[in-house]
Design a protein around this motif. Structure first.
Motif, PDB file in Angstrom:
ATOM      1  N   ALA A 165       0.832  -1.207   0.000  1.00  0.00           N
ATOM      2  CA  ALA A 165       0.000   0.000   0.000  1.00  0.00           C
ATOM      3  C   ALA A 165       0.869   1.261   0.000  1.00  0.00           C
ATOM      4  O   ALA A 165       0.562   2.235  -0.695  1.00  0.00           O
ATOM      5  N   ASP A 166       1.946   1.227   0.761  1.00  0.00           N
ATOM      6  CA  ASP A 166       2.856   2.381   0.799  1.00  0.00           C
ATOM      7  C   ASP A 166       3.449   2.640  -0.580  1.00  0.00           C
ATOM      8  O   ASP A 166       3.509   3.791  -1.037  1.00  0.00           O
ATOM      9  N   GLY A 167       3.860   1.584  -1.270  1.00  0.00           N
ATOM     10  CA  GLY A 167       4.413   1.755  -2.604  1.00  0.00           C
ATOM     11  C   GLY A 167       3.395   2.288  -3.595  1.00  0.00           C
ATOM     12  O   GLY A 167       3.712   3.138  -4.432  1.00  0.00           O
ATOM     13  N   ILE A 168       2.166   1.801  -3.498  1.00  0.00           N
ATOM     14  CA  ILE A 168       1.104   2.281  -4.386  1.00  0.00           C
ATOM     15  C   ILE A 168       0.823   3.752  -4.127  1.00  0.00           C
ATOM     16  O   ILE A 168       0.735   4.559  -5.056  1.00  0.00           O
ATOM     17  N   LEU A 169       0.690   4.117  -2.873  1.00  0.00           N
ATOM     18  CA  LEU A 169       0.406   5.511  -2.535  1.00  0.00           C
ATOM     19  C   LEU A 169       1.539   6.427  -2.984  1.00  0.00           C
ATOM     20  O   LEU A 169       1.299   7.525  -3.505  1.00  0.00           O
ATOM     21  N   ARG A 170       2.755   5.972  -2.806  1.00  0.00           N
ATOM     22  CA  ARG A 170       3.906   6.784  -3.211  1.00  0.00           C
ATOM     23  C   ARG A 170       3.853   7.073  -4.717  1.00  0.00           C
ATOM     24  O   ARG A 170       4.026   8.202  -5.162  1.00  0.00           O
ATOM     25  N   ARG A 171       3.577   6.032  -5.513  1.00  0.00           N
ATOM     26  CA  ARG A 171       3.534   6.214  -6.955  1.00  0.00           C
ATOM     27  C   ARG A 171       2.343   7.069  -7.387  1.00  0.00           C
ATOM     28  O   ARG A 171       2.470   7.954  -8.233  1.00  0.00           O
ATOM     29  N   VAL A 172       1.184   6.803  -6.809  1.00  0.00           N
ATOM     30  CA  VAL A 172      -0.017   7.555  -7.189  1.00  0.00           C
ATOM     31  C   VAL A 172       0.126   9.022  -6.803  1.00  0.00           C
ATOM     32  O   VAL A 172      -0.255   9.923  -7.566  1.00  0.00           O
ATOM     33  N   CYS A 173       0.681   9.282  -5.631  1.00  0.00           N
ATOM     34  CA  CYS A 173       0.880  10.672  -5.203  1.00  0.00           C
ATOM     35  C   CYS A 173       1.864  11.391  -6.110  1.00  0.00           C
ATOM     36  O   CYS A 173       1.664  12.560  -6.465  1.00  0.00           O
ATOM     37  N   ARG A 174       2.924  10.706  -6.522  1.00  0.00           N
ATOM     38  CA  ARG A 174       3.906  11.341  -7.393  1.00  0.00           C
ATOM     39  C   ARG A 174       3.335  11.581  -8.788  1.00  0.00           C
ATOM     40  O   ARG A 174       3.647  12.592  -9.434  1.00  0.00           O
ATOM     41  N   GLN A 175       2.493  10.663  -9.253  1.00  0.00           N
ATOM     42  CA  GLN A 175       1.842  10.888 -10.536  1.00  0.00           C
ATOM     43  C   GLN A 175       0.896  12.082 -10.462  1.00  0.00           C
ATOM     44  O   GLN A 175       0.845  12.908 -11.379  1.00  0.00           O
ATOM     45  N   ALA A 176       0.145  12.179  -9.371  1.00  0.00           N
ATOM     46  CA  ALA A 176      -0.769  13.312  -9.202  1.00  0.00           C
ATOM     47  C   ALA A 176       0.010  14.623  -9.107  1.00  0.00           C
ATOM     48  O   ALA A 176      -0.420  15.656  -9.638  1.00  0.00           O
ATOM     49  N   HIS A 177       1.159  14.575  -8.445  1.00  0.00           N
ATOM     50  CA  HIS A 177       2.001  15.765  -8.341  1.00  0.00           C
ATOM     51  C   HIS A 177       2.532  16.168  -9.724  1.00  0.00           C
ATOM     52  O   HIS A 177       2.553  17.352 -10.081  1.00  0.00           O
TER      53      HIS A 177
END
Length: 301
Positions: free
Chosen positions: A160-172
């Motif tokens: 979950a941490d890895g998914i959130l990290r990637r999704v947040c960076r994509q949104a950024h």
């Protein structure tokens, strides 16, 4: 700080809530339990305890009068935790995020990841076999496993941490791209054509910022060896076109396309008329201008 959630079988909402809290707060004393004394003594409790009280940092949602979003969608534990701790978590997930981008990124992640988990966890939506919620649930130990639930939970939180990290960076990245697109729009000599100096996601900026006059976007490919002239669709993620490329260009390549379009370095025009390319920025811009001129002659522009 002591943080508690329930023991035993876990779901996507408590797994992702744990990952968000770890990003927002750093190290804390974490327990998975249903012991009422331990729950009462905790500083933060989520997905267990029978109480929803943000002032006391109690985030259960399994009551008759459960907390809901403004549109009526019931919250799960991750929706509540993301609402109150997500903006702080972004500082770890996206270390270079600016304050002006934080709300936009938070909203994108809420819509793309958090809300679907809320909906599935509360039975508002049905999870398909490949849904993120079911993939997380697959981390629960099988009946013949020697792994404990707490060990499996920790493994699921890592995912979950890895998914959130990637999704947040994509949104950024999308938020930053929006700023580039809007700057290009303000600098454009013709509101129907914008030129970007790099390939980046531009549709969200176009439709979210009301660039209703825009017909073509010019941008380079990844290694800048050629430039694209891309039509703007009538709605996001569509292959339709506000103004199609000329019929006479479609399906042509190299010399034939160059001759038909009047440029020296044409590469191709897609048969459906939504994108074409040249080997220089100037030629790609000329393609857009020519397409507008043809459209004006035929009454399409």
């Amino acid at each position: 700080m002591k943080v508690v959630t329930h023991s035993g079988t876990f779901h996507a909402d408590d797994v992702f809530a744990s990952a968000v809290l770890r990003a927002a707060l750093g190290d804390f004393d974490f327990s998975r339990t249903r012991d009422t004394a331990l729950i009462a003594a905790a500083d933060i409790v989520f997905d267990v305890g029978g109480a929803y009280d943000p002032a006391r940092r109690r985030y259960d949602h399994h009551m008759r009068d459960l907390p809901r979003r403004e549109d009526g969608t019931p919250y799960s534990s991750v929706g509540l935790i993301w609402r109150d701790y997500g903006r702080a978590a972004l500082s770890r997930f996206v270390p270079d995020i600016g304050d002006g981008e934080r709300d936009s990124v938070w909203q994108d992640v809420d819509a793309s990841i958090i809300l679907p988990i809320d909906r599935t966890d509360n039975g508002v939506a049905t999870a398909s076999p490949s849904h993120l919620a079911l993939l997380i649930e697959a981390f629960n130990p099988t009946w013949d496993s020697t792994q404990t639930y707490d060990e499996a939970f920790a493994e699921a939180v890592g995912l979950a941490d890895g998914i959130l990290r990637r999704v947040c960076r994509q949104a950024h990245a999308e938020a930053r791209a929006t700023a580039f697109v809007l700057k290009a729009a303000t600098e454009a000599r013709d509101p129907r054509v914008i030129v970007l100096d790099r390939k980046l996601p531009w549709e969200k900026a176009v439709f979210g910022s009301g660039l209703t006059d825009l017909l073509f976007v010019i941008y380079p490919n990844e290694d800048s060896t050629s430039w694209y002239c891309r039509t703007v669709p009538p709605e996001p993620s569509s292959f339709g076109q506000r103004l199609s490329l000329p019929e006479a260009w479609r399906g042509l390549q190299e010399e034939a396309f160059s001759k038909a379009s009047g440029i020296p370095d044409g590469v191709f025009c897609h048969p459906s008329g939504f994108i074409c390319g040249a080997r220089s920025r100037a030629s790609a811009l000329h393609l857009a201008e020519q397409a507008i001129a043809v459209g004006r002659e035929t009454g399409a522009a």
